[in-house]
Design a protein around this motif. Structure first.
Motif, PDB file in Angstrom:
ATOM      1  N   GLU A 571       0.829  -1.203   0.000  1.00  0.00           N
ATOM      2  CA  GLU A 571       0.000   0.000   0.000  1.00  0.00           C
ATOM      3  C   GLU A 571       0.869   1.261   0.000  1.00  0.00           C
ATOM      4  O   GLU A 571       0.556   2.242  -0.688  1.00  0.00           O
ATOM      5  N   ALA A 572       1.948   1.238   0.747  1.00  0.00           N
ATOM      6  CA  ALA A 572       2.843   2.397   0.780  1.00  0.00           C
ATOM      7  C   ALA A 572       3.433   2.667  -0.602  1.00  0.00           C
ATOM      8  O   ALA A 572       3.530   3.814  -1.047  1.00  0.00           O
ATOM      9  N   MET A 573       3.821   1.596  -1.299  1.00  0.00           N
ATOM     10  CA  MET A 573       4.348   1.765  -2.649  1.00  0.00           C
ATOM     11  C   MET A 573       3.267   2.306  -3.593  1.00  0.00           C
ATOM     12  O   MET A 573       3.530   3.182  -4.430  1.00  0.00           O
ATOM     13  N   ILE A 574       2.047   1.778  -3.437  1.00  0.00           N
ATOM     14  CA  ILE A 574       0.968   2.214  -4.305  1.00  0.00           C
ATOM     15  C   ILE A 574       0.629   3.674  -4.053  1.00  0.00           C
ATOM     16  O   ILE A 574       0.371   4.447  -4.983  1.00  0.00           O
ATOM     17  N   GLN A 575       0.623   4.061  -2.789  1.00  0.00           N
ATOM     18  CA  GLN A 575       0.316   5.459  -2.483  1.00  0.00           C
ATOM     19  C   GLN A 575       1.328   6.403  -3.142  1.00  0.00           C
ATOM     20  O   GLN A 575       0.967   7.449  -3.683  1.00  0.00           O
ATOM     21  N   ALA A 576       2.606   6.011  -3.098  1.00  0.00           N
ATOM     22  CA  ALA A 576       3.630   6.828  -3.752  1.00  0.00           C
ATOM     23  C   ALA A 576       3.408   6.864  -5.258  1.00  0.00           C
ATOM     24  O   ALA A 576       3.539   7.907  -5.908  1.00  0.00           O
ATOM     25  N   ALA A 577       3.059   5.707  -5.832  1.00  0.00           N
ATOM     26  CA  ALA A 577       2.813   5.651  -7.264  1.00  0.00           C
ATOM     27  C   ALA A 577       1.574   6.467  -7.631  1.00  0.00           C
ATOM     28  O   ALA A 577       1.540   7.158  -8.653  1.00  0.00           O
ATOM     29  N   MET A 578       0.542   6.381  -6.779  1.00  0.00           N
ATOM     30  CA  MET A 578      -0.676   7.127  -7.036  1.00  0.00           C
ATOM     31  C   MET A 578      -0.420   8.627  -6.970  1.00  0.00           C
ATOM     32  O   MET A 578      -1.045   9.404  -7.699  1.00  0.00           O
ATOM     33  N   ALA A 579       0.451   9.028  -6.078  1.00  0.00           N
ATOM     34  CA  ALA A 579       0.787  10.456  -6.003  1.00  0.00           C
ATOM     35  C   ALA A 579       1.376  10.933  -7.327  1.00  0.00           C
ATOM     36  O   ALA A 579       1.061  12.024  -7.811  1.00  0.00           O
ATOM     37  N   ARG A 580       2.227  10.109  -7.935  1.00  0.00           N
ATOM     38  CA  ARG A 580       2.783  10.465  -9.245  1.00  0.00           C
ATOM     39  C   ARG A 580       1.699  10.423 -10.326  1.00  0.00           C
ATOM     40  O   ARG A 580       1.672  11.254 -11.233  1.00  0.00           O
ATOM     41  N   LEU A 581       0.822   9.431 -10.222  1.00  0.00           N
ATOM     42  CA  LEU A 581      -0.232   9.296 -11.223  1.00  0.00           C
ATOM     43  C   LEU A 581      -1.224  10.447 -11.155  1.00  0.00           C
ATOM     44  O   LEU A 581      -1.722  10.919 -12.184  1.00  0.00           O
ATOM     45  N   ARG A 582      -1.508  10.936  -9.949  1.00  0.00           N
ATOM     46  CA  ARG A 582      -2.478  12.012  -9.793  1.00  0.00           C
ATOM     47  C   ARG A 582      -1.913  13.368 -10.230  1.00  0.00           C
ATOM     48  O   ARG A 582      -2.668  14.300 -10.482  1.00  0.00           O
ATOM     49  N   ALA A 583      -0.616  13.468 -10.311  1.00  0.00           N
ATOM     50  CA  ALA A 583       0.002  14.752 -10.674  1.00  0.00           C
ATOM     51  C   ALA A 583      -0.438  15.163 -12.078  1.00  0.00           C
ATOM     52  O   ALA A 583      -0.359  14.390 -13.030  1.00  0.00           O
ATOM     53  N   GLY A 584      -0.916  16.398 -12.169  1.00  0.00           N
ATOM     54  CA  GLY A 584      -1.297  16.925 -13.472  1.00  0.00           C
ATOM     55  C   GLY A 584      -2.643  16.465 -13.962  1.00  0.00           C
ATOM     56  O   GLY A 584      -2.966  16.638 -15.139  1.00  0.00           O
ATOM     57  N   ARG A 585      -3.466  15.883 -13.104  1.00  0.00           N
ATOM     58  CA  ARG A 585      -4.800  15.460 -13.518  1.00  0.00           C
ATOM     59  C   ARG A 585      -5.767  15.590 -12.344  1.00  0.00           C
ATOM     60  O   ARG A 585      -5.368  15.577 -11.184  1.00  0.00           O
ATOM     61  N   THR A 586      -7.036  15.700 -12.658  1.00  0.00           N
ATOM     62  CA  THR A 586      -8.072  15.766 -11.638  1.00  0.00           C
ATOM     63  C   THR A 586      -8.346  14.361 -11.131  1.00  0.00           C
ATOM     64  O   THR A 586      -8.471  13.424 -11.926  1.00  0.00           O
ATOM     65  N   SER A 587      -8.437  14.207  -9.809  1.00  0.00           N
ATOM     66  CA  SER A 587      -8.595  12.871  -9.240  1.00  0.00           C
ATOM     67  C   SER A 587      -9.722  12.858  -8.220  1.00  0.00           C
ATOM     68  O   SER A 587      -9.887  13.792  -7.431  1.00  0.00           O
ATOM     69  N   PHE A 588     -10.495  11.775  -8.259  1.00  0.00           N
ATOM     70  CA  PHE A 588     -11.506  11.510  -7.243  1.00  0.00           C
ATOM     71  C   PHE A 588     -11.108  10.221  -6.544  1.00  0.00           C
ATOM     72  O   PHE A 588     -10.950   9.178  -7.195  1.00  0.00           O
ATOM     73  N   VAL A 589     -10.948  10.280  -5.233  1.00  0.00           N
ATOM     74  CA  VAL A 589     -10.500   9.127  -4.462  1.00  0.00           C
ATOM     75  C   VAL A 589     -11.588   8.770  -3.459  1.00  0.00           C
ATOM     76  O   VAL A 589     -11.985   9.619  -2.642  1.00  0.00           O
ATOM     77  N   ILE A 590     -12.074   7.555  -3.534  1.00  0.00           N
ATOM     78  CA  ILE A 590     -13.047   7.057  -2.562  1.00  0.00           C
ATOM     79  C   ILE A 590     -12.326   6.081  -1.656  1.00  0.00           C
ATOM     80  O   ILE A 590     -11.671   5.142  -2.128  1.00  0.00           O
ATOM     81  N   ALA A 591     -12.414   6.299  -0.365  1.00  0.00           N
ATOM     82  CA  ALA A 591     -11.669   5.447   0.569  1.00  0.00           C
ATOM     83  C   ALA A 591     -12.438   5.320   1.870  1.00  0.00           C
ATOM     84  O   ALA A 591     -13.107   6.260   2.317  1.00  0.00           O
ATOM     85  N   HIS A 592     -12.350   4.123   2.454  1.00  0.00           N
ATOM     86  CA  HIS A 592     -12.890   3.920   3.798  1.00  0.00           C
ATOM     87  C   HIS A 592     -11.810   4.161   4.838  1.00  0.00           C
ATOM     88  O   HIS A 592     -12.089   4.651   5.933  1.00  0.00           O
TER      89      HIS A 592
END
Length: 641
Positions: A571-592
């Motif tokens: 999850e920590a790796m994914i969060q870092a990757a997601m931070a890069r993926l979200r850069a420069g784009r609009t993002s909607f994140v649904i999380a519990h």
């Protein structure tokens, strides 16, 4: 809908199914015309055959009788002599024959008749084979188009349809019912035209040979029609129930298969097995009832046909004895009589196939007639508006919801007067308890459902002025429920963008931390995933879907519990990757898990379909409101665990 009601509905709708099924054959009009010519030729030659054999029989019989008569005596003298001896019936029979006293069988003429008959039957078979070959192609092409229509229909149906119909029943319609119609079409196209033509031509020849025998044969037709009408009408309703029950059983098998692990974990194997036995028993009973009624048609019609043959033989023998008709003519008439009843018997024997096929066709047409989402807006968007949303612009897209309301059922409001704005490049986290409307909001953003009220704007352009494809091209999604298809890992990642190169696929895999575990597999990126991707872990499945999103490089990103199936380290790796993926784009994140969204630009807190709070993580904690309670309740649960 219950099984019985569904069966009645299908039976009532059956009247309009056959004409609609016939319209599917319109593209094959030319080939069907050629088939018609071959059918006429085949049936015509087949009708000539018994007449030639009857002539041959007369030739043999006349020769046998003529050889027994004294040579030099005329036929008239032989007839008069028989009458003088008190053999009136024999005299009448001899008077109706073409005998030459003292002459035997004309073997040359007999050979010509038999050769002509053989040639006739061979040519008839050749035309019949050509007819069958062309019709096979006609049926296969027609079913190909029908399968394409069902596949295209699946892509045009709204998500609401799949939410309200069992998946197993849908699969049964597009697979089992289509196959059943294929079987029906193959058999009826090969038999129906030739059967009708055979009945008409044979009946004409029968009246030409003997009107009395022809009228005796016609008596059986009303009896056959009555039998077929009564039994076939009842069988059709039973077949409707059978196919409805087949859909229910398919649905149950699909659910059991997908939930197999949970069934074992909760020890419900025996319970599920018992439920399956009950459903299977219902299907067996429905199938037994349908097959019993339809299967009774054939032996009943055969019985009527055999009784007709007895009547024809008795009357024909009497007419031969009285000289009203020749023995060969009776032989030919019996063959014609059998050819006359055979198509009726064949059609009766195929009634179960026809009735079952019509029911399946009705179910398919019902599926094809289901309401669709319009592919285009009422008025196309202006070219400037299309250019405005086209492509993945630097900084992402602006999304605004203004007073949006939505409900799945008319009497149950879910989202009311919802307003939200996501600026380009902004990450918006949506949180709230179960049933708050988070996933519903995603469905509205991607236009899986249409808002009942208010409007949604994409870069200032109203959704209603755009097609669904135009909207969805701007979105990329990573959902909690992973979807992978049977194919290689390379194909599954490459699904994110058509025409992606191997290097682009590998780059996306490296960004999502997929490359590391893929290289440990024996076949690497050529590893074939099974139908349910059971040869990789649930966390690896999620990583693959994230890599697919990296490759798609969308302007708007939706992450719905995207890290719920991975461990803490991953999850920590994914969060870092997601931070890069979200850069420069609009993002909607649904999380519990609220700990995963504390870096979001804006956190929208939903409850009962409404926005109750909105702000950054720190701002919402300072307010000590609904978000504060949610956050600390999860933190307390973590400490306890």
């Amino acid at each position: 809908m219950s099984t019985s009601k569904a069966g009645e509905a299908e039976a009532e709708a059956g009247g309009g199914v056959l004409p609609r099924l016939v319209t599917l054959l319109r593209p094959e009009r030319f080939r069907l015309a050629v088939v018609g010519a071959f059918t006429v030729s085949s049936v015509g030659l087949l009708v000539i055959g018994p007449w030639l054999l009857g002539r041959a029989t007369d030739l043999v019989f006349d020769g046998v009788v003529g050889r027994r008569l004294p040579a030099g005596q005329t036929k008239a003298q032989a007839v008069a002599e028989l009458r003088a001896q008190g053999h009136g019936h024999l005299a009448d029979m001899l008077a109706g024959m073409a005998v030459r006293p003292g002459a035997g069988v004309d073997l040359g003429r007999l050979g010509q008749l038999l050769g002509l008959a053989m040639t006739t039957y061979l040519l008839s078979a050749l035309f019949g084979w050509a007819q069958a070959r062309i019709l096979t192609g006609v049926a296969q092409r027609t079913m190909y188009r029908l399968r394409e229509a069902t596949e295209e229909k699946l892509t045009r149906l709204p998500l609401r349809y799949f939410d309200t119909h069992p998946h197993g029943d849908i699969l049964s319609r597009v697979v089992n019912d289509v196959d059943n119609v294929d079987t029906t079409l193959q058999e009826t196209l090969n038999q129906l035209p030739s059967s009708v033509l055979t009945v008409l031509t044979t009946l004409g020849v029968m009246f030409w040979i003997s009107p009395v025998l022809a009228l005796a044969s016609l008596v059986t037709i009303p009896v056959v029609m009555a039998v077929v009408s009564v039994l076939a009408g009842r069988a059709k309703a039973r077949f409707a129930a059978q196919w409805e029950q087949t859909g229910q059983l398919t649905s149950m098998v699909e659910e059991t298969y997908t939930g197999h692990a949970l069934i074992l974990a909760y020890g419900r194997r025996d319970l599920v097995a018992e439920e399956f036995r009950q459903e299977n028993t219902r299907l067996r009973r429905a199938g037994y009832s349908a097959q019993l009624l339809s299967g009774s048609i054939f032996p009943a019609v055969v019985l009527v046909g055999n009784l007709n043959s007895v009547v024809v033989a008795a009357l024909g023998g009497y007419q031969v004895a009285t000289g009203a008709i020749s023995l060969g003519a009776v032989q030919a008439f019996i063959q014609y009589s059998q050819r006359f009843t055979a198509p009726v018997i064949q059609s009766a024997g195929q009634m179960n196939v026809l009735q079952s096929g019509l029911v399946s066709a009705g179910r398919i047409f019902e599926f094809l007639d289901a309401p669709e989402e319009p592919a285009l807006p009422a008025e196309p968007a202006e070219p400037a508006a299309e250019e405005q949303i086209a492509g993945n612009r630097p900084g992402g897209h602006r999304v605004r919801l203004e007073g949006v309301s939505f409900r799945y059922t008319p009497d149950t409001p879910l989202i009311e007067d919802f307003t939200l704005e996501a600026a380009p490049g902004q990450t918006v986290a949506i949180v709230g308890p179960t049933g708050a409307g988070k996933t519903t909001l995603v469905n509205l953003l991607v236009r899986f459902y249409e808002a009942d009220g208010g409007r949604i704007l994409l870069d200032g352009v109203d959704y209603r002025d755009l097609s669904r494809d135009q909207v969805r091209r701007c979105f990329g999604m990573v959902l909690q429920d992973t979807w992978l298809f049977h194919g290689t890992i390379r194909d599954n990642i490459g699904y994110g963008r058509e025409g992606a190169t191997d290097e682009e696929i590998r780059a996306a895999a490296r960004a999502a931390h997929v490359d590391d575990f893929v290289r440990t597999l024996p076949d690497g990126y050529d590893t074939v995933l099974e139908g349910d991707a059971s040869n990789v872990s649930s966390g690896q499945k999620q990583l693959l879907t994230i890599a697919r999103a990296f490759l798609a490089d969308p302007g708007i990103l939706i992450l719905d519990e995207a890290t719920s199936n991975v461990d803490t380290r991953t999850e920590a790796m994914i969060q870092a990757a997601m931070a890069r993926l979200r850069a420069g784009r609009t993002s909607f994140v649904i999380a519990h898990r609220l700990s995963t969204i504390h870096t979001a630009d804006t956190i929208v807190v939903m409850d009962a379909g409404r926005v109750v709070e909105q702000g950054s993580h720190a701002e919402l904690l300072d307010r000590q409101g609904f978000y504060h309670e949610l956050y600390h309740s999860q933190f307390a649960e973590t400490l306890v665990s």
